[in-house]
Motif scaffolding. Structure first.
Motif: not given
Length: 150
Positions: A20-21, A94-96, A67-68, A102-104
């Motif tokens: 689911g992510h 950095a994907f957020y 994070k998902a 929120t940094v993912l």
């Protein structure tokens, strides 16, 4: 001088895995997508690689999933060059999540220059070293209050 580069995307159903992510391999694809968009914006992209007969290829990735990311979320894919020498360039990511910053996901890729015809390593030409400069130390790529969209 290179700068921070942002690409905004929306997580689609095809990005989602059975849990689911966003699937882990999708992040690697996004790394390539944002890096390609960035080099194109610097004027030394895929077309120029073919003309010069040499290209940058990924030789090492270091990644951290933090994070998902979920379907429907708007994500900023951020990248920048942080170092370059005669043989390698080093790109960070950095994907957020845009809505709450929120940094993912964070990552670094080590890129090497190769001759396209042979695949053999090649010293970075002045074309590369001039176009692919690290960001200014005055910039903080983890300050998400500014978007660097083109």
């Amino acid at each position: 001088m290179s700068t921070i580069f942002d690409l905004k995307i929306k997580v689609s159903p095809e990005h989602i895995d059975v849990l689911g992510h966003v699937n882990n391999v999708v992040y690697v694809s996004w790394m390539q997508d944002v890096a390609t968009a960035h080099i194109e914006s610097l004027g030394l992209g895929i077309k120029q690689y073919l003309e010069l007969k040499h290209a940058m290829v990924a030789v090492e990735h270091q990644m951290q999933y933090r994070k998902a990311a979920l379907e429907g979320e708007e994500i900023i894919l951020r990248t920048w060059l942080h170092d370059i020498n005669a043989l390698y360039s080093f790109r960070q990511y950095a994907f957020y999540r845009e809505k709450d910053q929120t940094v993912l996901f964070t990552a670094m890729t080590k890129w090497a220059c190769v001759e396209i015809a042979t695949g053999r390593p090649k010293r970075l030409s002045p074309s590369f070293t001039q176009a692919y400069q690290p960001i200014s130390e005055a910039l903080n790529p983890f300050d998400f209050t500014t978007l660097y969209l083109t």
